[in-house]
Write a protein that holds these residues in place. Sequence first.
Motif, PDB file in Angstrom:
ATOM      1  N   HIS A  20      -1.096  -7.575  10.129  1.00 60.84           N
ATOM      2  CA  HIS A  20      -1.547  -8.788   9.740  1.00 60.84           C
ATOM      3  C   HIS A  20      -1.322  -9.371   8.561  1.00 60.84           C
ATOM      4  CE1 HIS A  20      -4.897  -9.325  12.602  1.00 60.84           C
ATOM      5  NE2 HIS A  20      -4.900  -7.804  12.839  1.00 60.84           N
ATOM      6  N   LEU A  21      -0.629  -8.478   7.785  1.00 62.05           N
ATOM      7  CA  LEU A  21      -0.171  -8.732   6.128  1.00 62.05           C
ATOM      8  C   LEU A  21       1.459  -8.737   6.374  1.00 62.05           C
ATOM      9  CD1 LEU A  21      -3.031  -7.575   4.103  1.00 62.05           C
ATOM     10  CD2 LEU A  21      -2.545 -10.235   4.761  1.00 62.05           C
ATOM     11  N   GLY A  22       1.924  -7.926   7.105  1.00 58.56           N
ATOM     12  CA  GLY A  22       3.426  -7.464   7.259  1.00 58.56           C
ATOM     13  C   GLY A  22       3.792  -6.469   6.003  1.00 58.56           C
ATOM     14  N   ASP A  23       5.218  -6.619   6.053  1.00 58.30           N
ATOM     15  CA  ASP A  23       5.917  -5.505   5.063  1.00 58.30           C
ATOM     16  C   ASP A  23       5.186  -4.063   5.090  1.00 58.30           C
ATOM     17  OD1 ASP A  23       7.551  -4.372   3.066  1.00 58.30           O
ATOM     18  OD2 ASP A  23       7.315  -5.751   1.917  1.00 58.30           O
ATOM     19  N   PRO A  24       5.305  -3.446   6.387  1.00 58.14           N
ATOM     20  CA  PRO A  24       4.966  -2.124   6.376  1.00 58.14           C
ATOM     21  C   PRO A  24       5.445  -1.191   5.239  1.00 58.14           C
ATOM     22  CG  PRO A  24       6.210  -2.442   8.155  1.00 58.14           C
ATOM     23  CD  PRO A  24       6.257  -3.662   7.273  1.00 58.14           C
ATOM     24  N   GLY A  25       6.550  -1.300   4.846  1.00 62.43           N
ATOM     25  CA  GLY A  25       7.256  -0.482   3.525  1.00 62.43           C
ATOM     26  C   GLY A  25       6.314  -0.295   2.510  1.00 62.43           C
ATOM     27  N   TYR A  26       5.961  -1.682   2.111  1.00 60.83           N
ATOM     28  CA  TYR A  26       5.016  -1.982   1.107  1.00 60.83           C
ATOM     29  C   TYR A  26       3.907  -1.141   1.074  1.00 60.83           C
ATOM     30  CZ  TYR A  26       2.259  -4.081  -2.367  1.00 60.83           C
ATOM     31  OH  TYR A  26       1.173  -4.183  -3.245  1.00 60.83           O
ATOM     32  N   PHE A  27       3.035  -1.292   2.182  1.00 64.49           N
ATOM     33  CA  PHE A  27       1.848  -0.694   2.338  1.00 64.49           C
ATOM     34  C   PHE A  27       1.947   0.909   2.411  1.00 64.49           C
ATOM     35  CE2 PHE A  27       0.903  -4.937   3.640  1.00 64.49           C
ATOM     36  CZ  PHE A  27      -0.140  -5.312   2.820  1.00 64.49           C
ATOM     37  N   GLU A  28       2.885   1.420   3.026  1.00 56.94           N
ATOM     38  CA  GLU A  28       3.207   2.788   3.264  1.00 56.94           C
ATOM     39  C   GLU A  28       3.510   3.367   1.845  1.00 56.94           C
ATOM     40  OE1 GLU A  28       6.620   5.104   5.309  1.00 56.94           O
ATOM     41  OE2 GLU A  28       5.677   3.819   6.758  1.00 56.94           O
ATOM     42  N   ASP A  29       4.445   2.609   0.769  1.00 52.93           N
ATOM     43  CA  ASP A  29       4.389   3.223  -0.287  1.00 52.93           C
ATOM     44  C   ASP A  29       3.212   2.990  -1.414  1.00 52.93           C
ATOM     45  OD1 ASP A  29       6.427   3.641  -2.961  1.00 52.93           O
ATOM     46  OD2 ASP A  29       5.132   1.790  -3.607  1.00 52.93           O
ATOM     47  N   ARG A  30       2.467   2.010  -1.270  1.00 56.38           N
ATOM     48  CA  ARG A  30       1.454   1.907  -2.048  1.00 56.38           C
ATOM     49  C   ARG A  30       0.163   2.845  -1.598  1.00 56.38           C
ATOM     50  NH1 ARG A  30       4.947  -0.209  -4.418  1.00 56.38           N
ATOM     51  NH2 ARG A  30       4.776  -1.974  -5.557  1.00 56.38           N
ATOM     52  N   LEU A  31       0.162   3.056  -0.373  1.00 50.21           N
ATOM     53  CA  LEU A  31      -0.930   4.158   0.203  1.00 50.21           C
ATOM     54  C   LEU A  31      -0.423   5.411  -0.257  1.00 50.21           C
ATOM     55  CD1 LEU A  31      -1.780   2.566   3.610  1.00 50.21           C
ATOM     56  CD2 LEU A  31      -3.411   3.151   1.834  1.00 50.21           C
ATOM     57  N   LEU A  32       0.623   5.798  -0.417  1.00 49.77           N
ATOM     58  CA  LEU A  32       1.413   7.113  -0.904  1.00 49.77           C
ATOM     59  C   LEU A  32       0.954   7.155  -2.471  1.00 49.77           C
ATOM     60  CD1 LEU A  32       2.615   9.697  -0.528  1.00 49.77           C
ATOM     61  CD2 LEU A  32       4.813   8.543  -0.919  1.00 49.77           C
ATOM     62  N   ARG A  33       1.024   6.116  -3.012  1.00 48.60           N
ATOM     63  CA  ARG A  33       0.846   6.387  -4.738  1.00 48.60           C
ATOM     64  C   ARG A  33      -0.638   6.433  -4.914  1.00 48.60           C
ATOM     65  NH1 ARG A  33       5.006   4.197  -7.933  1.00 48.60           N
ATOM     66  NH2 ARG A  33       6.711   3.373  -6.898  1.00 48.60           N
ATOM     67  N   GLN A  34      -1.359   5.728  -3.978  1.00 49.39           N
ATOM     68  CA  GLN A  34      -2.886   5.825  -3.984  1.00 49.39           C
ATOM     69  C   GLN A  34      -3.244   7.199  -3.918  1.00 49.39           C
ATOM     70  OE1 GLN A  34      -5.703   2.644  -2.560  1.00 49.39           O
ATOM     71  NE2 GLN A  34      -6.172   4.356  -0.963  1.00 49.39           N
ATOM     72  N   THR A  35      -2.524   7.981  -2.897  1.00 48.43           N
ATOM     73  CA  THR A  35      -3.036   9.322  -2.679  1.00 48.43           C
ATOM     74  C   THR A  35      -2.734  10.137  -3.743  1.00 48.43           C
ATOM     75  OG1 THR A  35      -2.417   8.944  -0.325  1.00 48.43           O
ATOM     76  CG2 THR A  35      -2.397  11.177  -0.896  1.00 48.43           C
ATOM     77  N   LYS A  36      -1.767   9.990  -4.422  1.00 52.97           N
ATOM     78  CA  LYS A  36      -1.320  10.563  -5.693  1.00 52.97           C
ATOM     79  C   LYS A  36      -2.083  10.334  -7.012  1.00 52.97           C
ATOM     80  CE  LYS A  36       3.537  11.425  -4.275  1.00 52.97           C
ATOM     81  NZ  LYS A  36       4.980  10.875  -4.119  1.00 52.97           N
ATOM     82  N   GLY A  37      -2.984   9.392  -6.779  1.00 54.96           N
ATOM     83  CA  GLY A  37      -3.847   8.858  -7.875  1.00 54.96           C
ATOM     84  C   GLY A  37      -3.117   8.091  -8.980  1.00 54.96           C
TER      85      GLY A  37
END
Length: 182
Positions: A20-37
């Motif tokens: 829905h919002l595009g750019d899967p790489g961006y969301f993958e990166d931000r979710l990984l960063r979120q997991t790391k706090g």
Amino acid sequence: MTEAAIRSAEQTDLAVLATHLGDPGYFEDRLLRQTKGLGVLYTAWHGSEPVGDLYLWLEEAEEAPIREHLPGVPLLTHLEVREGLRSRGIGRALVEAAEESLVKLGHDLGALAVRTDNHRAARLYRRLGYHDWGRGEVVCNATRTAPDGSMVTEPELCRVMVKDLLGRHPRRLAEGACGHPS
């Protein structure tokens, strides 16, 4: 459209965010960063469909001038609301959710960078209490996913804006009296 529900993204949201919002790489990166706090990916939802996002960057800024003049200040980044749904309070709700979290985490100052040609976003930020930091424009790095799946970083000329989340003296912040070294 009824009011959007705001929440932090979950790993299981990745596919629908990308659809829905595009750019899967961006969301993958931000979710990984979120997991790391290292940050929080806020998402706005209308039913089961994402309609916007904002990433709260809790790491040191990537840009040297921001790191130097606003050390330790979290950044609100990548505010995005789907085309056709803008000017309905979704962006405001995402920013306010991030600001509430910052205050709960003990931060009294928030910052963001907005492209110099993005006048609509700059108006929103001014309405929300952000103002120019008084130190000129900064070249920021925008990362996006290329069609081949690789990550591409592109420079963007931005103005930095700050907000005293506790509502103290906004003009003094722009003059370098924000409790951080100038």
